[in-house]
Design a protein around this motif. Sequence first.
Motif, PDB file in Angstrom:
ATOM      1  N   LYS A  27       0.845  -1.196   0.000  1.00 21.15           N
ATOM      2  CA  LYS A  27       0.000   0.000   0.000  1.00 21.15           C
ATOM      3  C   LYS A  27       0.876   1.241   0.000  1.00 21.15           C
ATOM      4  O   LYS A  27       1.852   1.313   0.754  1.00 21.15           O
ATOM      5  CB  LYS A  27      -0.933   0.021   1.220  1.00 21.15           C
ATOM      6  CG  LYS A  27      -1.859   1.256   1.229  1.00 21.15           C
ATOM      7  CD  LYS A  27      -2.856   1.242   2.381  1.00 21.15           C
ATOM      8  CE  LYS A  27      -3.701   2.511   2.362  1.00 21.15           C
ATOM      9  NZ  LYS A  27      -4.592   2.643   3.513  1.00 21.15           N
ATOM     10  N   PHE A  55       0.668   5.605   0.059  1.00 20.07           N
ATOM     11  CA  PHE A  55      -0.206   6.713   0.440  1.00 20.07           C
ATOM     12  C   PHE A  55       0.084   7.944  -0.406  1.00 20.07           C
ATOM     13  O   PHE A  55       1.223   8.394  -0.465  1.00 20.07           O
ATOM     14  CB  PHE A  55      -0.006   7.070   1.920  1.00 20.07           C
ATOM     15  CG  PHE A  55      -0.684   6.128   2.879  1.00 20.07           C
ATOM     16  CD1 PHE A  55      -0.103   4.919   3.221  1.00 20.07           C
ATOM     17  CD2 PHE A  55      -1.913   6.458   3.441  1.00 20.07           C
ATOM     18  CE1 PHE A  55      -0.736   4.050   4.097  1.00 20.07           C
ATOM     19  CE2 PHE A  55      -2.549   5.592   4.328  1.00 20.07           C
ATOM     20  CZ  PHE A  55      -1.962   4.386   4.658  1.00 20.07           C
ATOM     21  N   HIS A 104      -3.840   4.439  -1.457  1.00 22.99           N
ATOM     22  CA  HIS A 104      -4.679   5.387  -0.714  1.00 22.99           C
ATOM     23  C   HIS A 104      -4.647   6.664  -1.539  1.00 22.99           C
ATOM     24  O   HIS A 104      -3.673   7.415  -1.517  1.00 22.99           O
ATOM     25  CB  HIS A 104      -4.136   5.628   0.695  1.00 22.99           C
ATOM     26  CG  HIS A 104      -4.965   6.610   1.468  1.00 22.99           C
ATOM     27  ND1 HIS A 104      -5.474   6.343   2.723  1.00 22.99           N
ATOM     28  CD2 HIS A 104      -5.385   7.864   1.166  1.00 22.99           C
ATOM     29  CE1 HIS A 104      -6.165   7.382   3.155  1.00 22.99           C
ATOM     30  NE2 HIS A 104      -6.122   8.323   2.230  1.00 22.99           N
ATOM     31  N   VAL A 150      -7.894   1.605  -2.723  1.00 24.04           N
ATOM     32  CA  VAL A 150      -8.531   1.202  -1.459  1.00 24.04           C
ATOM     33  C   VAL A 150      -9.572   2.233  -1.030  1.00 24.04           C
ATOM     34  O   VAL A 150      -9.539   3.379  -1.463  1.00 24.04           O
ATOM     35  CB  VAL A 150      -7.490   1.007  -0.325  1.00 24.04           C
ATOM     36  CG1 VAL A 150      -6.606  -0.196  -0.596  1.00 24.04           C
ATOM     37  CG2 VAL A 150      -6.652   2.255  -0.103  1.00 24.04           C
ATOM     38  N   HIS A 151     -10.455   1.802  -0.182  1.00 22.16           N
ATOM     39  CA  HIS A 151     -11.517   2.609   0.449  1.00 22.16           C
ATOM     40  C   HIS A 151     -12.027   3.762  -0.415  1.00 22.16           C
ATOM     41  O   HIS A 151     -12.020   4.919   0.002  1.00 22.16           O
ATOM     42  CB  HIS A 151     -11.109   3.082   1.848  1.00 22.16           C
ATOM     43  CG  HIS A 151      -9.736   3.695   1.998  1.00 22.16           C
ATOM     44  ND1 HIS A 151      -9.230   4.605   1.120  1.00 22.16           N
ATOM     45  CD2 HIS A 151      -8.780   3.533   2.955  1.00 22.16           C
ATOM     46  CE1 HIS A 151      -8.027   4.987   1.515  1.00 22.16           C
ATOM     47  NE2 HIS A 151      -7.725   4.335   2.628  1.00 22.16           N
TER      48      HIS A 151
HETATM   49 ZN    ZN Z   1      -5.852   4.424   3.515  1.00 18.50          ZN
END
Ligand code: ZN
Length: 464
Positions: free
Chosen positions: A151, A153, A184, A239-240
Amino acid sequence: MSSLLIQNGTIVSADSTVQADLLVDGAIIKEVRAGIPASTADTVVDARGLLLLPGGIDAHTHLDMPFGGTTSADDFETGTRAAAIGGTTTIVDFAIQARGTKMRTALDMWWKKAEGKACIDYGLHMIVTDLPDAGLEDMDDMVREGVASFKLFMAYPNMLMVDDATIFKALRQTAKNGALICMHAENGSVIDVIVQQALAEGKTAPIYHALTRPTRAEAEAVHRAIAMAEMAGVPVYIVHLSSEDALNQVREARDCGLPAFAETCPQYLLLSLEDVADKGWEGAKYVFTPPLRERSNQPKLWDGLRKDHLQVVSTDHCPFCFEDQKALGKDNFTKIPNGGPGIENRLQLLHHHGVGQGNFSLNRFVELVSTAPARIFGMYPKKGVLAAGSDADIVLWDPIAEHTISAKTHAMRVDYSMFEGFHVRGNARDVYSRGELIVSKGKFIGRPGRGQYLRREARGGAWK
Ligand code: ZN
Ligand code: URP
Ligand code: ZN
């Protein structure tokens, strides 16, 4: 090795619903067909009236995670126990590389966090915060350890955010090692300017967390992430995802044939900015990132799930207690630890609001909560399907069981529920993990520490 026969159930997969019996030998499913004789097994269970689902897979959790001067309230024991009660038998959590250190150190640290505690199987993504050229091969090292995804950011400057060059290098490395980059996606630099201005104007209440993070900042970052992945020639997973604006970017990319994948979470489907606008300090319960959006986004997200513009629903479970952890930001919303609880309620909420309200079929439900995350994150067909040879992670789902979600009764170690008072129909009755009954009639009966680390395969997101 003991054997188990589950008879008379309805077996639901991503593409079919069949009446059949299911025979388990030890930890593995041996046979799925109608009419398996009772004499073949040591234990026979009658699942009449129940659905048999592959165990839920939550591909986005943060257990025992340091954030903003505190640590998420559920550890690997309490978090995975709550997950199991809700019908989730596998999680993929996030290890975090600290700046200036090796990913290997973070991996060892997260294995230790899980050891002796995890009640269900778990994989790990690696959050990359620092990627010097000499560190690129560390990614390959992680892949060899079964960390098949990373992941990055684009938000949280000075904490977790990395620049575009780092993102692009990481993406290019996945062309070599087959891992998947999870992004993200929010423009952290722009958001930071808006945040500083709000603080200078004395806007410190929780609601300003949401009001300083426009959907355009999410959409721009999603667009940039997908464009960089296209230039690197690799897939990317957002994501999200929280808003229509961001969803449009994913849909357009997929319409052009690009391998862009995205997940959303129950909070974005079921809660809105309007719901929390007048809550004052209590709004801190809903401070997570990206924030809640205007209600008008919700039908677009449901539509995205139905039409496969969104492939997965995970929770982003990252609980902080309202009383003593969210309170860190009493005078300044930027100090409120970001995150909310949900690991226990994902299947209940998706079954009720997704299947029950006609947003999608039972098969699509199974695909969103289990099969698709198994495929995307390199666990299929070991996980994500009830078939001969797969792990016997089985949920006996009662489609008509009703209950009201509440912090008074939930198993998560957090003093509030984001979904307090939500009445849902459909719940896990019994849950098997690798053939072992770990939830019986809604009660956890498994053993902490029985969960195993999952070495996931790096398949470059090529899953369909
Ligand atoms: Zn996140
Ligand atoms: O607010 C959130 N989402 N907290 C967890 C960290 C992240 O960005 O996923
Ligand atoms: Zn997260």
